[in-house]
Enzyme design. Structure first.
Site, PDB file in Angstrom:
ATOM      1  N   SER A 472      28.885  53.699  53.788  1.00  0.00           N
ATOM      2  CA  SER A 472      29.910  52.651  53.883  1.00  0.00           C
ATOM      3  C   SER A 472      31.196  53.053  53.164  1.00  0.00           C
ATOM      4  O   SER A 472      31.187  53.739  52.143  1.00  0.00           O
ATOM      5  CB  SER A 472      29.382  51.342  53.298  1.00  0.00           C
ATOM      6  OG  SER A 472      28.300  50.858  54.064  1.00  0.00           O
ATOM      7  N   GLU A 586      14.531  53.874  58.923  1.00  0.00           N
ATOM      8  CA  GLU A 586      14.518  52.937  57.807  1.00  0.00           C
ATOM      9  C   GLU A 586      14.304  51.512  58.289  1.00  0.00           C
ATOM     10  O   GLU A 586      13.542  50.754  57.689  1.00  0.00           O
ATOM     11  CB  GLU A 586      15.818  53.029  57.008  1.00  0.00           C
ATOM     12  CG  GLU A 586      15.825  52.105  55.800  1.00  0.00           C
ATOM     13  CD  GLU A 586      17.052  52.294  54.924  1.00  0.00           C
ATOM     14  OE1 GLU A 586      17.029  51.843  53.787  1.00  0.00           O
ATOM     15  OE2 GLU A 586      18.023  52.889  55.397  1.00  0.00           O
TER      16      GLU A 586
END
Length: 734
Positions: A472, A586
């Site tokens: 991010s 994930e």
């Protein structure tokens, strides 16, 4: 095979047009039932080796889907009640039922949790009384109904003393009142406990039929959203519609999985099948009605027309989920399980011999290595110091368990996904700190060079290195393809410049970092590459910040950071494949990890609710608390089933992204609901934070709520996940 065969049969013999015209007329019901008997379904429930409750659920779901009122529910209950009974009347009825010369109506009478259902008395072989809400009785030859404390009565509906009156419910026909006045009847002795089980089986079967109806209407709404155009485009492109339908799919999958699981345990005679059945009914009855309402919202005015299929499904869903006490009665029974006579905790899943044995092994290891003074000392630390424990990571690294699911060629143990769930569950119950770098390890095994695999994987496996994720940025969160951090090749190095934010494992040895290597690439994600950056490299500035849940993350600045060329993972400009592959892995795991956290916290909350306060009654005696806890318990079962299903899919390959998203969305939002419920139940003392005098469980409950927000935002916000579910799972347009 059964599902496909029956669906094809009903499409030919009871299609939507026929359902609209024939509805529940006695002749049409009798005709379709005779045809269905020829398909061999009338004996399901007599011999589980030939077909038990699981197969019955398949059949009723297809009947619900086709809006077909054939009396399979009653036939199944007659089979389940009378199979093995040697009484002449029972043997004769089952024979006629299976060869198609008899058709059975079933009522629970006084045993129905709804006291308006009526009752009968049986005296000297004569039955008298009133029964309400009896399905398609005018199409049936016999009535089976419990009497007194034990036993059932068999009444011929074409004999003397029997009056039938059709009633409309939810605007639909098909239910009847039956008045018996000295009607001839045969009594069959059955134990009271047996009849209690029949009632629970009946609820499961009704929920299965409601699921079929709700799914059929939902599929109509999805198709409609793809075709209906407003404002110049299909309404299925609008995010509001996509998210509405994504919510519907999540709920429907939860219902499907929990019903099937409960029926499977029933047929295997598992001792906990009743708990799981009540959990499935408690969740399913409410969830299916919500889906039914949202389906109508999507269809809009077209769904109001009585000739449309949706109204029939709407009515069926509501009739079947209100009957026999519906969700309210199921939650009451869950409350009895959780709290009466000291209560019982959430049943542990049977994950199979290998996973069960491994769970016991891991529990023993924790008892020896993560208990006593060592764990007590760890628990005294503030939360920010409990996110990771390096000595523990190295100790567990010696077992090889960090590489549980890794292929053996990389030093792993190649254990099954169910064994991995057993391990995750054990670590959560033992309140062990986090370990490993599963996402990065998986990316290295999939995309890393042999040299990278030899260098980095042993460090991860031995618990010696943690890898953060540098994804991010200020202008690239959910829209990760917009990232601006640059990596430029300069001789034998890559030079990295940029900023990463919200990085949680900023203290790790390495950063798994995404950077742009081709700023001109179209589309934007085509110019991204992945790198492994040592966090001791020159030019890295770390600015940690405290999160609202008392953890930490960091803003990290990369200023002319040089790394070797060999630190590129995968191909130049091929990072999007590496990145999304790691994230998909994930998401397939994260939903399971979250629901296991909720399940463990639920047990702590249940113990507090059972505790006797100073002169006060236990919280668990309060019916409102019981109802709220039962709701949470039923939702935990949905989360656990989604987790197991993801594991089963992973065993056959890779969990589809939309399914990992379903698990992540449901479990993340369940964690929020649990946190709010815990504060409501425990009151102000539960708001006291860690290390405060009088804090419950060192502030566990309020900290869990603050932490829960992270799970609906990280790894792709739940809004992004809903769009993924709608587009990948339902085929709606981007």
């Amino acid at each position: 095979m059964l599902r496909d065969s029956l669906r094809g049969f009903l499409e030919e013999h009871w299609n939507a047009e026929a359902a609209a015209k024939q509805s529940s007329s006695p002749d049409s019901v009798s005709a379709i039932w005779s045809r269905l008997v020829g398909q061999g379904i009338a004996s399901l429930g007599c011999d589980f080796s030939e077909g038990g409750l699981r197969e019955i659920l398949v059949v009723v779901a297809e009947l619900g889907r086709a809006a077909c009122p054939a009396p399979m529910w009653s036939a199944a209950l007659a089979n389940l009640s009378l199979a093995g009974c040697q009484a002449e009347a029972a043997v004769a009825l089952l024979k006629e039922l299976h060869d198609g010369t008899a058709c059975v109506a079933f009522s629970f009478g006084a045993r129905d949790p709804d006291t308006n259902a009526g009752t009968i008395q049986l005296v000297d072989g004569r039955a008298s009384g009133l029964l309400r809400f009896v399905e398609v009785a005018a199409s049936c030859t016999h009535l089976v109904v419990p009497v007194e404390e034990s036993g059932v009565a068999i009444v011929g509906l074409d004999g003397p003393g029997v009056e039938l009156e059709a009633t409309r419910a939810m605007g639909a026909s098909g239910l009847y009142e039956i008045r018996l006045k000295q009607a001839p009847a045969s009594r069959i002795d059955l134990a009271s406990a047996v009849l209690d089980d029949r009632l629970l089986e009946a609820k499961l079967v009704l929920a299965g039929r409601a699921y079929g109806a709700a799914r059929a209407a939902f599929d109509l709404a999805v198709d409609y959203a793809k075709e209906r155009k407003q404002f110049g485009q299909s309404i299925g492109k609008f995010q509001a519609i996509q998210h509405k339908l994504a919510n519907g799919l999540i709920a429907l999958e939860g219902v499907r999985l929990t019903l099937d699981h409960a029926a499977h345990l029933h047929d295997c005679e598992d001792r906990d099948w009743r708990y799981f059945a009540n959990a499935a009914v408690a969740f399913g009855c409410d969830a299916l009605r919500r889906v039914s309402l949202e389906t109508q919202h999507t269809l809009g005015a077209i769904g109001y027309a009585e000739e449309h299929q949706a109204p029939r499904h709407f009515k069926r869903v509501h009739l079947d989920t209100v009957a026999l006490g519906g969700a309210t009665e199921a939650r009451r029974r869950l409350g009895l399980f959780l709290f009466d006579q000291g209560g019982t905790g959430l049943p542990q899943y049977n994950l199979g011999p290998a996973a069960n044995a491994f769970r016991a092994q891991a529990q023993e290891w924790l008892g020896q290595n993560w208990s006593g003074e060592r764990k007590a000392d760890f628990d005294t630390r503030p939360f920010s110091k409990r996110e990771f424990d390096a000595p523990f990571a190295r100790d567990i690294g010696k077992t090889g368990w960090i590489g549980l699911g890794w292929p053996k060629e990389f030093g792993g143990q190649a254990r099954t996904p169910l064994e991995q769930i057993a391990f995750m569950e054990t670590m959560e119950r033992g309140e062990a700190p986090r370990i490993g770098a599963a996402i990065q390890a998986n990316a290295l095994m999939m995309f890393g060079s042999p040299a990278q695999q030899q260098k980095y994987l042993p460090e991860i496996l031995n618990g010696e290195a943690m890898h953060g994720m540098g994804y991010s940025e200020p202008e690239a969160g959910s829209d990760l393809a917009a990232l601006r951090t640059r990596a430029v090749r300069d001789g034998d190095s890559w030079v990295i410049n940029g900023q990463k934010i919200w990085t949680t494992t900023w203290w790790g040895k390495y950063m798994f970092l995404a950077a742009r290597t081709d700023p001109e690439a179209k589309p934007a994600h085509a110019g991204i590459s992945m790198f492994i950056v040592p966090m001791n490299a020159a030019g890295i500035t770390i600015r940690p910040a405290t999160t609202m849940y008392d953890g930490t993350f960091a803003n990290i600045f990369y200023d002319n950071v040089r790394i070797p060329l060999e630190n590129l993972v995968g191909e130049v400009n091929g990072g999007w494949k590496v990145l999304t592959g790691a994230l998909a892995y994930e998401r397939g795991l994260v939903g399971g990890g979250i629901v296991l956290k909720v399940a463990h916290a639920f047990e702590q909350l249940r113990k507090h609710a059972l505790a006797q306060g100073s002169g006060a009654r236990p919280l668990g005696d309060d019916p409102i608390v019981r109802d709220r806890m039962a709701t949470l318990a039923s939702e935990i079962e949905v989360g656990r089933q989604l987790m197991v299903h993801c594991a089963e899919l992973a065993a056959d390959g890779i969990t589809p992204p939309e399914y990992g998203a379903i698990s992540k969305v449901f479990s993340g939002e369940l964690m929020e609901r649990f946190g709010e419920a815990a504060l409501d139940i425990l009151g102000m003392r539960a708001t006291l934070s860690e290390q405060m005098p009088g804090a419950l469980d060192n502030g566990r409950f309020e900290q869990n709520l603050r932490h829960s927000l992270m799970w609906v935002i990280s790894i792709g916000t739940n809004e992004i996940q809903r769009s993924l579910i709608a587009q990948r799972g339902l085929g709606l347009p981007r």
